[in-house]
Structures are given as structure tokens and as C-alpha cells.
Design a protein around this motif. Structure first.
Motif, PDB file in Angstrom:
ATOM      1  N   ILE A 128      40.879  44.143  52.840  1.00  0.00           N
ATOM      2  CA  ILE A 128      41.438  44.698  51.582  1.00  0.00           C
ATOM      3  C   ILE A 128      41.573  43.607  50.532  1.00  0.00           C
ATOM      4  O   ILE A 128      41.281  43.816  49.335  1.00  0.00           O
ATOM      5  N   PHE A 129      41.968  42.405  50.974  1.00  0.00           N
ATOM      6  CA  PHE A 129      42.126  41.304  50.020  1.00  0.00           C
ATOM      7  C   PHE A 129      40.786  40.900  49.422  1.00  0.00           C
ATOM      8  O   PHE A 129      40.669  40.639  48.223  1.00  0.00           O
ATOM      9  N   VAL A 130      39.742  40.877  50.285  1.00  0.00           N
ATOM     10  CA  VAL A 130      38.403  40.531  49.775  1.00  0.00           C
ATOM     11  C   VAL A 130      37.923  41.588  48.793  1.00  0.00           C
ATOM     12  O   VAL A 130      37.355  41.285  47.728  1.00  0.00           O
ATOM     13  N   VAL A 131      38.156  42.864  49.137  1.00  0.00           N
ATOM     14  CA  VAL A 131      37.753  43.942  48.215  1.00  0.00           C
ATOM     15  C   VAL A 131      38.502  43.815  46.889  1.00  0.00           C
ATOM     16  O   VAL A 131      37.949  44.022  45.801  1.00  0.00           O
ATOM     17  N   TYR A 132      39.785  43.455  46.954  1.00  0.00           N
ATOM     18  CA  TYR A 132      40.570  43.277  45.727  1.00  0.00           C
ATOM     19  C   TYR A 132      39.993  42.167  44.857  1.00  0.00           C
ATOM     20  O   TYR A 132      39.873  42.299  43.641  1.00  0.00           O
ATOM     21  N   LEU A 133      39.623  41.041  45.547  1.00  0.00           N
ATOM     22  CA  LEU A 133      39.064  39.927  44.780  1.00  0.00           C
ATOM     23  C   LEU A 133      37.745  40.312  44.125  1.00  0.00           C
ATOM     24  O   LEU A 133      37.481  39.979  42.962  1.00  0.00           O
ATOM     25  N   LEU A 134      36.900  41.017  44.901  1.00  0.00           N
ATOM     26  CA  LEU A 134      35.627  41.445  44.311  1.00  0.00           C
ATOM     27  C   LEU A 134      35.848  42.420  43.146  1.00  0.00           C
ATOM     28  O   LEU A 134      35.184  42.347  42.112  1.00  0.00           O
ATOM     29  N   SER A 135      36.786  43.330  43.334  1.00  0.00           N
ATOM     30  CA  SER A 135      37.075  44.289  42.249  1.00  0.00           C
ATOM     31  C   SER A 135      37.626  43.577  41.012  1.00  0.00           C
ATOM     32  O   SER A 135      37.276  43.902  39.874  1.00  0.00           O
ATOM     33  N   LYS A 136      38.490  42.593  41.262  1.00  0.00           N
ATOM     34  CA  LYS A 136      39.043  41.832  40.139  1.00  0.00           C
ATOM     35  C   LYS A 136      37.953  41.087  39.388  1.00  0.00           C
ATOM     36  O   LYS A 136      37.929  41.040  38.150  1.00  0.00           O
ATOM     37  N   ALA A 137      37.014  40.504  40.189  1.00  0.00           N
ATOM     38  CA  ALA A 137      35.907  39.785  39.549  1.00  0.00           C
ATOM     39  C   ALA A 137      35.047  40.734  38.727  1.00  0.00           C
ATOM     40  O   ALA A 137      34.635  40.424  37.592  1.00  0.00           O
ATOM     41  N   LEU A 138      34.755  41.919  39.306  1.00  0.00           N
ATOM     42  CA  LEU A 138      33.979  42.904  38.545  1.00  0.00           C
ATOM     43  C   LEU A 138      34.735  43.376  37.296  1.00  0.00           C
ATOM     44  O   LEU A 138      34.156  43.592  36.232  1.00  0.00           O
ATOM     45  N   TRP A 139      36.036  43.583  37.431  1.00  0.00           N
ATOM     46  CA  TRP A 139      36.868  44.020  36.282  1.00  0.00           C
ATOM     47  C   TRP A 139      36.783  43.022  35.133  1.00  0.00           C
ATOM     48  O   TRP A 139      36.604  43.391  33.976  1.00  0.00           O
TER      49      TRP A 139
END
Length: 679
Positions: A559-570
Motif C-alpha cells: 500500500i505504501f509503494v502504491v501511495y508513493l507511485l500515486s503521489k508521483a503520478l499526481w
């Protein structure tokens, strides 16, 4: 016995010899007294009883000097006496009364009339037949001379010239023409009865003058027209040269009247007593009328010009002040009105000084200018009062949407909309109070206080229905006039003010609603957390999932990795800015950038992992080079051409590297049991 048929008087001549020193008049009086006594003693008919001696006899006394003493003088006196006998029928002769004498040309007619009279009345004395003959002949001669005058070439030429224009020497020429005919008349009527020929001559003169008078009138008309035209030209020229109007009128009038007097004197006929005063008065009247017309035209143009200046000088400032509608609006308007009026009047008085107008007329024109200036202000105030609702809305919008520094308001949630609305309405109400009445006379009023107490108090509007049912209304706005304000100065009545205020509140309500909505939207847009009740519900409903995550930490890592990727995409796609243009536009922008951004991000992660492996193999190379290479690759995207913020890139680098290390460690730990079993 007195004769009834006597054509002439008898002359009684008494000659005195050897005249002494006794005065001749004394001797004549003595002799005439004696002769009168003899005449009185003569028997006469009753009809002629009181007839004087002179009616029948001419008594003359002639004295001769002494022949012995004054022989020469005696002979001269005898010669004179002899001549009287030689010319007895001539004027001054012994028979020179000529009462019965007629010219030879009238003898035939006279004889016929004598015979006719004798047949009708034999006892009638016939001395009047010569009068009749003289009358007939003098009339014939006068008629003949008049006819000759009417066909005289000199007169016809003169009359024709007069019809075309002024003729120099008209009076002298005409006098010589008619005088020649009068002389011919006198010559031909010399032997007729004096009274008759004089009467007929007088009639001839009157007829001739009456005949030539129209030409005289035409000539004076030409002179008057010429003088009037010259006056107009000279007056215009004098005014163009900069001379004052009054002095130019006086000078031109004097010159033109002098020329007319000279022309009328030249046109005067000797025998005529024609007075040109009537034509002179008409000329003076025409000159005065033209001067008055020019003066009125000049003054009208001047007044119109100054009225236009006043209107231009007052319209814009008054409009600006009324649109601003501040506390000292009417005081400023009065000051501007007084200043512009006094300035304009002072210039106007300087310009009309050359007209020499009477003081009463000057005061009247000055008063009209003052009234015009006041009317300009009143009309402008009345016009702006008709747009009171628009001005109130503009003032409300200005105060509501701008702060004290005139900067646009941003509804961030910190503004007190209720206070701002109250201030904006108070400013609009001040505009209404300024436009409600004219205040050019500095009279105090309570309009603003009444409007504030009646309209700004919310209780009034709510309690109005109760007042109607309970008794007479105490609302001061339920009236058609203001206290201490005349109807003439009223622009908006209290009832109209109340109606305008209701309409104003209804039309500005949406502004307040829009501001409240914008403020709430701003608050919602800046609050990413759900409400507390939603958080509590999520915690209760997701308790099992939370416990599952706690029992298996690997899920937390994923979940943390997905959050980081989503944040980067955002951050890379700048989602917040994309949605500022609208929801649909933001979705379209994100959908077009999502797949290229994910592929680019995965590619960068793979390259970073490969470089990390190489860096572990060769510890001698500085780590900063790899980080700079990774940062440069992250900042630039070949597919989306989007630049990431440095802070976001740093976060992505640190998170990705930590995730890779943790994931590799977990894999090693997870695979160790299987390896042990295999062994």
C-alpha cells in the motif's frame, strides 16, 4: 341820383395852385371832410343810404408849386399830372380802377353775358361778368399749362430717373420746370381779374404739386432705403473692426441721418411746403429696429454661449458627485455651482459692457444665467435620481466586492459576509438619501436619519404588517413628502424610497448568496479530510481490514509503494491544476496523460534499479553521479514533456530506493525456509 349800372368809379381830382408851407396831408384832410359833408347831404335810395363815398368816387388831391418861385419844379409836377391823363386807363391813371375792364380775348364772351344779364334783369348792375370771364379763361389757361407739364420731356425724364434711384438736384430741377409754367400762366392772365387769377394760380400750384408729389415720395423712399442699407453695412463693419456696439450704433446713426437730411434738403421744392419729418421718423424707426434686432441677436447668441459653457462646466462634476454620493456631495455641488456661476457672470458682464444696457435689463439677464445654472444642476440631479436604483446597485457592488484598499475580495472563508453586506447596504442607502432631494439652499433635513432608522432596521419590515392591523402606521416612509423639504426640492418621495429599497434588496440578494456559496466552496476545496463521522464509520466498518494489515505487514509495504507511485503520478500530471479548468477538462487531461506517465515512471524505476546494482558493484564511483543521473531522467519525460517539481523528485527517489531495499530483504527472508527444505 346814383346809377345802378356803373362799370367803374368816378375820380374827383382837386388841384391846388401855389402850394404853401402848409403840409399837404393837412390840406387833404380838410378837403375830404368838406366833400364827405356834401356826400352826406346828397339824396340816396334807402338801400344805399349808408354807402360810403369811396364806393362810387375816388377823391384825389394834387398840389402844384408856385410858378413864380419854383418854375422848374412846377413844370415837373405839371408833366406828372399830364401823364396821368394820358394813361388814364392804366393802373394808377385817373380811370385806373379797371373794375369793368376786360381783355380783348374775352370781349365776345363778356358781351354775350352782358346781354344775357340785361334780358334777365334790367336793373342789375353787371360788374361781376368780368369775374366770370376771368374764371373761365384762367381755368382754361391753368389746364393748358398743367397738360403741358404732364407731357414735358424734362419732367418725364426726371420722373423716370427718380423711379430708378436717388437723383441729385431733384428739388432744383423740378422747381425750375414748374416755375416756368407758372410764369407763363402769370403772363397770359395778366389782364384778368386779380383775385380770380390768383385763386386759379393757387389751384394750379396745388394741382401741380399734387401731381409731382408721388415722385418726391419715391425719392425720399430711395433716400430712406439707402440710408438704412448704409447703416447696416457700416454697423457690421464697425463691429468687425472691434468697436463697441453702442458707440457703433450712435456713430452710424448720426452719419446716416445726416446724409438723409442732406438728401431731403436737396429734394425740397421751392413752392412746396413738404415736410420730410414723416420719412425721417420712419428711417429712425427702421434704424432703431435693426439695431435692436442686431442687439437681441448678439445678446441671444452670447447668452446661449454662456449657458452652454455653464452646462458643460456643471454637468460632468455634478454627475460625478451625485454618482459618488458622499457625505458632502451637496456642499460640493453648491460650491461648484457658485464658483462657475460667478466666474461666468463676471465674463458675461465684461462682454455686454459695450452694449450700454440699462441696469434693470442687465440684472434680468444675470438672473436668467443664475437660474439657468441652477436648472442645469436640478435637471442633472433629477436625471440621476431617476437612475437611483442603478447607482445603489453599483455602490453595493463596489463596497461588497472590494476591500478598504479597493482590492478585489477573495472569499477565503475569513471574511464576515454579514458585516460586509451591512456596510455595502449602508453605503447604498447613503446614495439613496443623497438623491432623494435637492439641497441647493443649505437647508437642513433628516432624510438620511429617517432612511437609516427605517430601512436599515430589520424590525421595520417585519413589523409593518402588525402596524397595519393594530392601527395607524408610524412608518415615516409612508408619506408623499419629506419633513422640512419642499415639494419642489423633492426628487424621490419617501414611498418611492421604500419601494426602491425593496427592489434593491431583491436584486442584490444574489450577490450575497453567491459570496456565501463561494466561501463554502473554498472551504470544501481546501479540506481534504472527510468529516469526523465518516472517519469514525470507516474505522468501525474497516476494523477487520485494519487487523489484517497489522497481522501481515507486507500489505502495508504494498500500500505504501502504491501511495508513493500515486503521489508521483499526481505531482507529475499536476492533477490540481488540471481540475481548475473544470471537471470535464480535468478528466480529459488526466486520461490522456495517465498511461504515458505510468509507463515513463516504470521505465525510470527500472533504470534506477539497474544503476543501483551497478553502484553496489563498483563502490569506487561517487554516489552523487547516480542520483544526478536519476534526477535528470525523472525531470524530463519523453512522452508527456512534463517537468516534475524538485521536491517531488527527491521524495520519489528516496521512497523508491527504500522500497527496493525492503522488498529485496523480504524476498530473501521469505525464500529461506524453502531453501532449507530443499537442502
Amino acid at each position: 341820383m346814383v346809377r345802378l349800372f356803373s362799370p367803374r368809379k368816378t375820380t374827383l381830382l382837386f388841384v391846388i395852385r401855389d402850394k404853401t408851407k402848409t403840409p399837404l396831408p393837412h390840406l387833404e384832410s380838410i378837403l375830404k371832410e368838406d366833400i364827405q359833408k356834401i356826400w352826406n347831404a346828397v339824396h340816396k335810395p334807402d338801400t344805399l343810404k349808408d354807402t360810403p363815398l369811396s364806393e362810387f368816387f375816388n377823391v384825389e388831391i394834387f398840389a402844384l408849386s408856385s410858378y413864380e418861385e419854383k418854375e422848374k419844379k412846377f413844370k415837373e409836377e405839371v408833366a406828372q399830372l399830364r401823364q396821368r391823363f394820358f394813361r388814364s386807363i392804366s393802373p394808377g391813371g385817373i380811370a385806373g380802377d379797371r373794375r369793368g375792364v376786360i381783355p380783348a380775348s374775352g370781349f365776345s364772351f363778356s358781351a354775350q353775358q352782358i346781354w344775357k344779364t340785361i334780358k334777365e334783369n334790367k336793373d342789375l348792375n353787371l360788374p361781376a361778368h368780368k369775374v366770370m370771364v376771368a374764371t373761365v379763361r384762367c381755368e382754361e389757361i391753368a389746364k393748358e399749362k398743367f397738360n403741358h407739364l404732364t407731357t414735358d420731356e424734362r419732367w418725364l425724364a426726371l420722373d423716370e430717373a427718380v423711379k430708378k434711384g436717388p437723383v441729385l438736384g431733384f428739388g432744383k430741377t423740378l422747381s425750375s420746370i414748374i416755375e416756368s409754367y407758372f410764369k407763363e400762366y402769370d403772363t397770359e392772365t395778366a389782364f384778368f381779374d386779380d383775385e380770380v387769377k390768383k385763386a386759379k394760380r393757387k389751384q394750379l400750384v396745388s394741382r401741380v404739386l399734387e401731381f409731382v408729389y408721388p415722385s418726391y415720395v419715391i425719392l425720399l423712399g430711395h433716400l430712406r432705403s439707402k440710408a438704412c442699407v448704409d447703416f447696416k453695412k457700416r454697423l457690421e463693419q464697425s463691429m468687425n473692426d472691434g468697436e463697441g456696439f453702442a458707440s457703433a450704433v450712435r456713430k452710424c446713426t448720426k452719419t446716416c441721418m445726416l446724409e438723409f437730411d442732406q438728401g431731403s434738403a436737396d429734394a425740397a421744392v421751392q413752392l412746396a411746403n413738404w415736410d420730410p419729418l414723416k420719412f425721417r421718423e420712419k428711417l429712425r424707426h427702421d434704424i432703431d429696429m435693426h439695431a435692436s434686432s442686431v442687439q437681441n441677436e448678439k445678446l441671444s447668441g452670447m447668452i446661449a454661449s454662456y449657458e452652454k459653457r455653464l452646462a458643460e462646466a456643471l454637468t460632468s462634476p455634478v454627475r460625478s458627485l451625485l454618482e459618488a454620493s458622499g457625505k458632502d456631495t451637496w456642499a460640493s455641488i453648491r460650491k461648484i455651482l457658485q464658483h462657475e456661476t460667478e466666474t461666468t457672470i463676471s465674463k458675461f458682464l465684461v462682454d455686454i459692457a459695450s452694449f450700454d444696457l440699462d441696469q434693470e435689463k442687465v440684472e434680468s439677464m444675470v438672473l436668467n444665467l443664475r437660474n439657468h445654472a441652477r436648472n442645469v444642476v436640478e435637471n442633472r440631479a433629477r436625471e440621476e435620481a431617476g437612475k437611483a436604483l442603478m447607482h445603489m446597485k453599483d455602490r453595493f457592488s463596489t463596497v461588497f466586492y472590494h476591500d478598504n484598499d479597493s482590492m478585489p475580495r477573495a472569499w477565503t472563508g475569513e471574511e464576515d459576509i454579514r458585516t460586509i453586506t451591512k456596510d455595502a447596504r449602508a453605503a447604498s442607502l447613503r446614495v439613496l438619501s443623497v438623491l432623494a432631494a435637492k439641497r441647493l439652499d443649505e437647508k437642513p433635513d433628516k432624510i438620511e436619519n429617517i432612511l437609516t432608522s427605517s430601512l436599515m432596521n430589520d424590525v421595520v419590515s417585519s413589523s409593518s404588517s402588525k402596524d397595519k392591523s393594530s392601527g395607524p402606521s408610524s412608518d415615516p416612509l409612508v408619506s408623499s413628502k419629506w419633513e422640512e423639504v419642499t415639494v419642489k426640492d423633492t426628487l424621490i418621495t419617501p414611498v418611492q424610497c421604500k419601494s426602491l429599497w425593496r427592489q434593491f434588496k431583491a436584486e442584490t440578494e444574489y450577490m450575497v448568496t453567491q459570496a456565501i456559496t463561494a466561501q463554502e466552496a473554498y472551504k470544501r476545496g481546501n479540506n481534504w479530510l472527510p468529516p469526523p463521522w465518516a472517519i469514525l464509520a470507516m474505522f468501525i466498518l474497516g476494523f477487520n481490514e485494519i487487523m489484517l494489515l497489522l497481522r501481515n505487514p507486507l500489505y502495508l509495504v504494498v500500500i505504501f509503494v502504491v501511495y508513493l507511485l500515486s503521489k508521483a503520478l499526481w505531482i507529475q500530471m499536476d492533477v490540481g491544476r488540471a481540475f481548475q479548468s473544470g471537471t470535464l477538462a480535468g478528466l480529459l487531461s488526466i486520461s490522456s496523460q495517465l498511461l504515458p506517465s505510468v509507463i515513463n515512471l516504470l521505465k525510470r524505476l527500472a533504470e534506477q534499479a539497474h544503476r543501483h546494482t551497478i553502484s553496489q558493484a563498483s563502490r569506487s564511483s561517487p554516489p552523487s553521479a547516480n542520483s544526478r543521473s536519476f534526477r535528470s531522467q525523472i525531470l524530463y519525460s519523453n512522452h508527456t514533456n512534463t517537468i516534475l517539481e524538485p521536491s517531488a523528485v527527491t521524495n520519489v527517489e528516496s521512497s523508491v530506493s527504500s522500497n527496493v531495499e525492503s522488498s529485496s530483504d523480504s524476498e530473501i527472508e521469505y525464500s529461506s525456509p524453502s531453501a532449507g527444505q530443499a537442502d
